[in-house]
Design a protein around this motif. Structure first.
Motif, PDB file in Angstrom:
ATOM      1  N   GLN A 227     -29.229 -45.802  50.325  1.00  0.00           N
ATOM      2  CA  GLN A 227     -28.565 -44.608  49.793  1.00  0.00           C
ATOM      3  C   GLN A 227     -29.593 -43.623  49.236  1.00  0.00           C
ATOM      4  N   THR A 228     -29.137 -42.418  48.928  1.00  0.00           N
ATOM      5  CA  THR A 228     -30.056 -41.397  48.418  1.00  0.00           C
ATOM      6  C   THR A 228     -29.473 -40.660  47.211  1.00  0.00           C
TER       7      THR A 228
ATOM      8  N   GLU B 228     -15.780 -38.137  40.736  1.00  0.00           N
ATOM      9  CA  GLU B 228     -16.864 -38.147  41.716  1.00  0.00           C
ATOM     10  C   GLU B 228     -16.693 -39.368  42.610  1.00  0.00           C
TER      11      GLU B 228
ATOM     12  N   GLY C 191     -18.835 -41.731  45.007  1.00  0.00           N
ATOM     13  CA  GLY C 191     -20.225 -42.048  45.355  1.00  0.00           C
ATOM     14  C   GLY C 191     -21.140 -41.862  44.163  1.00  0.00           C
TER      15      GLY C 191
ATOM     16  N   SER D  12     -27.018 -43.018  42.166  1.00  0.00           N
ATOM     17  CA  SER D  12     -27.943 -43.178  41.041  1.00  0.00           C
ATOM     18  C   SER D  12     -27.282 -42.833  39.703  1.00  0.00           C
TER      19      SER D  12
ATOM     20  N   GLN E 294     -25.589 -37.078  39.619  1.00  0.00           N
ATOM     21  CA  GLN E 294     -24.556 -36.043  39.697  1.00  0.00           C
ATOM     22  C   GLN E 294     -23.542 -36.219  38.555  1.00  0.00           C
TER      23      GLN E 294
ATOM     24  N   GLU F   5     -17.849 -46.001  42.959  1.00  0.00           N
ATOM     25  CA  GLU F   5     -18.960 -46.409  43.839  1.00  0.00           C
ATOM     26  C   GLU F   5     -18.564 -47.707  44.547  1.00  0.00           C
ATOM     27  N   ILE F   6     -18.859 -47.760  45.847  1.00  0.00           N
ATOM     28  CA  ILE F   6     -18.437 -48.923  46.630  1.00  0.00           C
ATOM     29  C   ILE F   6     -19.454 -50.069  46.591  1.00  0.00           C
TER      30      ILE F   6
ATOM     31  N   ASP G  96     -13.269 -48.394  46.594  1.00  0.00           N
ATOM     32  CA  ASP G  96     -13.332 -47.508  47.746  1.00  0.00           C
ATOM     33  C   ASP G  96     -12.786 -46.135  47.358  1.00  0.00           C
ATOM     34  N   GLY G  97     -13.694 -45.172  47.305  1.00  0.00           N
ATOM     35  CA  GLY G  97     -13.349 -43.824  46.862  1.00  0.00           C
ATOM     36  C   GLY G  97     -12.395 -43.083  47.780  1.00  0.00           C
TER      37      GLY G  97
ATOM     38  N   THR H 254     -19.629 -37.225  47.335  1.00  0.00           N
ATOM     39  CA  THR H 254     -21.060 -37.085  47.604  1.00  0.00           C
ATOM     40  C   THR H 254     -21.520 -37.971  48.765  1.00  0.00           C
TER      41      THR H 254
ATOM     42  N   VAL I 277     -18.099 -44.691  53.604  1.00  0.00           N
ATOM     43  CA  VAL I 277     -17.633 -45.847  54.372  1.00  0.00           C
ATOM     44  C   VAL I 277     -16.259 -46.276  53.864  1.00  0.00           C
TER      45      VAL I 277
END
Ligand code: SAH
Length: 234
Positions: free
Chosen positions: A79-80, A104, A106, A109, A112, A127-128, A153-154, A170, A228
Protein backbone atom coordinates in the motif's frame (compact mmCIF):
# COMPACT_ATOMS: atom_id res chain seq x y z
CA UNK A 1 30.12 18.98 39.61
CA UNK A 2 28.72 15.79 38.12
CA UNK A 3 25.21 17.13 38.55
CA UNK A 4 26.08 20.40 36.85
CA UNK A 5 27.66 18.62 33.91
CA UNK A 6 24.71 16.25 33.72
CA UNK A 7 22.29 19.16 33.78
CA UNK A 8 24.38 20.88 31.12
CA UNK A 9 24.12 17.83 28.86
CA UNK A 10 20.42 17.65 29.48
CA UNK A 11 20.06 21.30 28.53
CA UNK A 12 22.06 20.75 25.34
CA UNK A 13 19.92 17.77 24.45
CA UNK A 14 16.74 19.74 25.02
CA UNK A 15 18.05 22.56 22.86
CA UNK A 16 19.10 20.13 20.13
CA UNK A 17 15.72 18.43 19.91
CA UNK A 18 13.61 21.32 18.56
CA UNK A 19 16.36 21.90 15.99
CA UNK A 20 15.86 18.35 14.72
CA UNK A 21 12.07 18.74 14.66
CA UNK A 22 12.77 22.07 13.01
CA UNK A 23 14.25 20.34 9.94
CA UNK A 24 10.97 18.58 9.36
CA UNK A 25 9.07 21.79 10.13
CA UNK A 26 11.04 23.60 7.42
CA UNK A 27 10.45 20.77 4.92
CA UNK A 28 6.74 20.82 5.79
CA UNK A 29 6.50 24.59 5.33
CA UNK A 30 8.18 24.24 1.96
CA UNK A 31 5.80 21.42 0.99
CA UNK A 32 2.77 23.61 1.79
CA UNK A 33 4.16 26.58 -0.15
CA UNK A 34 5.57 24.80 -3.22
CA UNK A 35 3.30 21.80 -3.69
CA UNK A 36 -0.05 23.09 -2.39
CA UNK A 37 -0.47 26.88 -2.17
CA UNK A 38 1.40 27.51 -5.43
CA UNK A 39 -0.95 25.05 -7.19
CA UNK A 40 -4.70 25.27 -6.61
CA UNK A 41 -5.07 24.55 -2.89
CA UNK A 42 -6.83 27.65 -1.51
CA UNK A 43 -8.66 26.21 1.53
CA UNK A 44 -6.85 27.81 4.49
CA UNK A 45 -7.96 24.98 6.79
CA UNK A 46 -6.33 22.42 4.52
CA UNK A 47 -3.11 24.47 4.25
CA UNK A 48 -3.00 25.00 8.03
CA UNK A 49 -3.68 21.33 8.82
CA UNK A 50 -1.03 20.08 6.41
CA UNK A 51 1.37 22.63 7.84
CA UNK A 52 0.89 21.03 11.25
CA UNK A 53 0.53 17.25 10.77
CA UNK A 54 3.98 15.57 11.06
CA UNK A 55 3.90 13.56 7.81
CA UNK A 56 7.34 12.03 8.55
CA UNK A 57 5.75 10.08 11.41
CA UNK A 58 3.44 8.29 8.93
CA UNK A 59 6.13 6.91 6.59
CA UNK A 60 8.56 4.03 7.24
CA UNK A 61 11.45 5.20 9.43
CA UNK A 62 14.08 4.84 6.72
CA UNK A 63 12.03 7.03 4.36
CA UNK A 64 11.53 9.97 6.70
CA UNK A 65 13.91 12.07 4.66
CA UNK A 66 11.53 11.78 1.69
CA UNK A 67 8.32 12.29 3.66
CA UNK A 68 7.74 15.83 2.39
CA UNK A 69 8.57 15.08 -1.26
CA UNK A 70 6.05 15.62 -4.07
CA UNK A 71 5.17 11.92 -4.44
CA UNK A 72 3.49 8.93 -2.75
CA UNK A 73 5.58 6.50 -0.65
CA UNK A 74 5.21 2.79 0.16
CA UNK A 75 3.88 2.02 3.65
CA UNK A 76 4.10 -1.81 3.56
CA UNK A 77 1.55 -4.50 2.65
CA UNK A 78 1.74 -3.26 -0.96
CA UNK A 79 0.00 0.00 0.00
CA UNK A 80 1.00 3.66 -0.27
CA UNK A 81 0.59 6.99 1.50
CA UNK A 82 -0.76 9.42 -1.12
CA UNK A 83 1.20 12.34 -2.53
CA UNK A 84 0.68 15.44 -0.31
CA UNK A 85 -1.05 17.33 -3.14
CA UNK A 86 -3.65 14.55 -3.57
CA UNK A 87 -4.40 14.53 0.18
CA UNK A 88 -4.87 18.33 0.05
CA UNK A 89 -6.93 18.22 -3.15
CA UNK A 90 -9.31 15.57 -1.78
CA UNK A 91 -9.69 17.36 1.57
CA UNK A 92 -10.46 20.62 -0.25
CA UNK A 93 -12.86 18.99 -2.74
CA UNK A 94 -15.17 17.70 0.00
CA UNK A 95 -15.18 21.10 1.77
CA UNK A 96 -14.58 19.79 5.29
CA UNK A 97 -15.73 22.18 8.02
CA UNK A 98 -14.89 21.94 11.74
CA UNK A 99 -17.37 19.60 13.43
CA UNK A 100 -18.20 17.68 10.22
CA UNK A 101 -18.59 13.94 10.55
CA UNK A 102 -16.26 12.45 7.95
CA UNK A 103 -15.79 8.86 6.77
CA UNK A 104 -12.53 7.74 5.20
CA UNK A 105 -12.22 4.43 3.37
CA UNK A 106 -8.62 3.12 3.42
CA UNK A 107 -6.88 4.25 6.62
CA UNK A 108 -3.46 3.11 5.34
CA UNK A 109 -0.82 5.06 7.26
CA UNK A 110 -3.43 7.25 9.00
CA UNK A 111 -2.07 10.46 7.43
CA UNK A 112 -5.23 11.53 5.58
CA UNK A 113 -7.25 10.82 8.74
CA UNK A 114 -4.85 12.99 10.78
CA UNK A 115 -5.20 15.87 8.29
CA UNK A 116 -9.02 15.67 8.51
CA UNK A 117 -8.84 15.56 12.32
CA UNK A 118 -6.49 18.57 12.31
CA UNK A 119 -9.17 20.39 10.27
CA UNK A 120 -11.56 19.83 13.17
CA UNK A 121 -13.55 16.95 11.66
CA UNK A 122 -14.88 13.96 13.59
CA UNK A 123 -13.13 11.22 11.67
CA UNK A 124 -14.22 7.60 11.12
CA UNK A 125 -11.86 5.47 9.05
CA UNK A 126 -12.23 1.91 7.74
CA UNK A 127 -9.22 -0.24 6.77
CA UNK A 128 -9.37 -3.78 5.40
CA UNK A 129 -5.81 -4.84 6.39
CA UNK A 130 -5.77 -5.38 10.19
CA UNK A 131 -2.01 -4.72 10.57
CA UNK A 132 -2.32 -1.29 8.92
CA UNK A 133 -5.41 -0.38 10.96
CA UNK A 134 -3.61 -1.29 14.17
CA UNK A 135 -0.42 0.56 13.31
CA UNK A 136 -2.31 3.69 12.26
CA UNK A 137 -4.50 3.54 15.38
CA UNK A 138 -1.49 3.39 17.69
CA UNK A 139 0.29 6.23 15.89
CA UNK A 140 -2.76 8.53 15.76
CA UNK A 141 -3.32 7.99 19.46
CA UNK A 142 0.32 8.75 20.28
CA UNK A 143 0.14 11.97 18.24
CA UNK A 144 -3.13 12.96 19.92
CA UNK A 145 -5.56 12.66 16.98
CA UNK A 146 -8.97 11.34 18.00
CA UNK A 147 -9.79 9.14 14.99
CA UNK A 148 -12.17 6.17 15.14
CA UNK A 149 -10.78 3.22 13.21
CA UNK A 150 -12.56 0.03 12.23
CA UNK A 151 -11.18 -3.06 10.49
CA UNK A 152 -13.60 -3.97 7.73
CA UNK A 153 -14.63 -3.70 4.12
CA UNK A 154 -15.16 -0.04 3.30
CA UNK A 155 -17.43 -0.89 0.36
CA UNK A 156 -20.15 -1.10 2.98
CA UNK A 157 -19.21 2.10 4.82
CA UNK A 158 -19.88 2.39 8.56
CA UNK A 159 -23.69 2.08 8.85
CA UNK A 160 -23.76 2.45 12.66
CA UNK A 161 -22.16 5.92 12.40
CA UNK A 162 -23.95 7.11 9.24
CA UNK A 163 -24.89 9.58 7.86
CA UNK A 164 -21.72 11.55 7.06
CA UNK A 165 -21.13 15.12 5.89
CA UNK A 166 -18.24 13.94 3.74
CA UNK A 167 -16.71 10.66 2.55
CA UNK A 168 -13.19 10.22 1.15
CA UNK A 169 -12.32 6.95 -0.55
CA UNK A 170 -8.54 6.64 -0.83
CA UNK A 171 -8.40 3.47 -2.97
CA UNK A 172 -9.53 3.03 -6.58
CA UNK A 173 -13.02 1.58 -7.11
CA UNK A 174 -14.51 0.07 -10.28
CA UNK A 175 -17.74 1.85 -9.49
CA UNK A 176 -19.15 4.02 -6.69
CA UNK A 177 -20.31 1.67 -3.89
CA UNK A 178 -24.06 2.30 -3.44
CA UNK A 179 -23.80 1.90 0.36
CA UNK A 180 -21.47 4.89 0.51
CA UNK A 181 -23.91 7.07 -1.45
CA UNK A 182 -26.64 5.94 0.95
CA UNK A 183 -24.52 6.96 3.95
CA UNK A 184 -24.00 10.50 2.67
CA UNK A 185 -26.13 13.23 4.32
CA UNK A 186 -28.31 15.43 2.14
CA UNK A 187 -25.88 18.22 1.24
CA UNK A 188 -22.99 15.75 1.62
CA UNK A 189 -19.89 15.39 -0.56
CA UNK A 190 -17.81 12.34 -1.49
CA UNK A 191 -14.56 11.99 -3.45
CA UNK A 192 -13.63 8.64 -4.90
CA UNK A 193 -11.16 7.48 -7.55
CA UNK A 194 -13.12 5.43 -10.11
CA UNK A 195 -11.72 3.51 -13.05
CA UNK A 196 -11.47 0.23 -14.90
CA UNK A 197 -8.26 -0.76 -13.08
CA UNK A 198 -4.71 -0.74 -14.49
CA UNK A 199 -3.94 2.34 -12.42
CA UNK A 200 -5.92 4.81 -14.50
CA UNK A 201 -8.73 6.43 -12.60
CA UNK A 202 -10.65 9.63 -12.43
CA UNK A 203 -11.24 11.35 -9.14
CA UNK A 204 -15.02 11.71 -9.01
CA UNK A 205 -16.93 14.18 -6.82
CA UNK A 206 -20.31 12.79 -5.78
CA UNK A 207 -22.72 15.30 -4.24
CA UNK A 208 -26.13 14.75 -2.69
CA UNK A 209 -28.35 17.84 -2.61
CA UNK A 210 -30.89 18.73 0.09
CA UNK A 211 -33.60 16.82 -1.84
CA UNK A 212 -31.37 13.72 -1.93
CA UNK A 213 -30.56 14.06 -5.65
CA UNK A 214 -27.12 12.64 -6.49
CA UNK A 215 -24.72 14.20 -9.02
CA UNK A 216 -21.28 13.05 -10.19
CA UNK A 217 -18.51 15.15 -11.65
CA UNK A 218 -15.02 14.14 -12.70
CA UNK A 219 -12.26 16.33 -11.20
CA UNK A 220 -8.95 14.96 -12.51
CA UNK A 221 -6.99 11.88 -13.53
CA UNK A 222 -5.37 10.03 -10.62
CA UNK A 223 -3.66 6.76 -9.72
CA UNK A 224 -4.52 4.84 -6.59
CA UNK A 225 -4.03 1.34 -5.19
CA UNK A 226 -7.19 -0.75 -5.76
CA UNK A 227 -10.21 -0.87 -3.48
CA UNK A 228 -10.63 -4.58 -2.83
CA UNK A 229 -13.42 -6.68 -1.37
CA UNK A 230 -17.12 -6.05 -1.42
CA UNK A 231 -19.11 -5.92 -4.58
CA UNK A 232 -16.17 -4.78 -6.68
CA UNK A 233 -15.85 -7.06 -9.72
CA UNK A 234 -12.53 -8.93 -9.81
N1 SAH B 1 -5.43 7.17 3.16
C1 SAH B 1 -4.18 6.45 3.31
C2 SAH B 1 -3.68 5.86 2.02
C3 SAH B 1 -4.48 4.74 1.63
S1 SAH B 1 -3.80 3.54 0.52
C4 SAH B 1 -3.11 7.30 3.93
O1 SAH B 1 -3.33 8.49 4.19
O2 SAH B 1 -2.03 6.75 4.18
C5 SAH B 1 -5.33 2.64 0.32
C6 SAH B 1 -5.75 1.86 1.54
O3 SAH B 1 -7.03 1.32 1.26
C7 SAH B 1 -4.84 0.67 1.83
O4 SAH B 1 -4.40 0.72 3.14
C8 SAH B 1 -5.75 -0.54 1.58
O5 SAH B 1 -5.47 -1.63 2.42
C9 SAH B 1 -7.11 0.05 1.85
N2 SAH B 1 -8.24 -0.67 1.26
C10 SAH B 1 -8.34 -1.29 0.05
N3 SAH B 1 -9.56 -1.81 -0.13
C11 SAH B 1 -10.27 -1.52 1.00
C12 SAH B 1 -11.62 -1.79 1.42
N4 SAH B 1 -12.47 -2.48 0.67
N5 SAH B 1 -12.00 -1.35 2.63
C13 SAH B 1 -11.15 -0.65 3.43
N6 SAH B 1 -9.87 -0.36 3.09
C14 SAH B 1 -9.44 -0.79 1.88
Amino acid sequence: MFTRRFLGCLLLLTLAMPAQGGDYAAARKQMVARQLASRDIRDQQVLAAMGRVPRHEFVPFKMRGQAYGDHPLPIGQGQTISQPYIVAFMSQAVRVKPGDKVLEIGTGSGYQAAVLAAMGAKVYSVEIIPELAQRAGTLLKRLGYAVHIKVGDGNFGWPQEAPFDAILVTAAARHVPPKLVEQLKPGGRMVIPVGPGAWAEELVLVTKDSQGKVKKRSLMAVRFVPLVGGDQPK
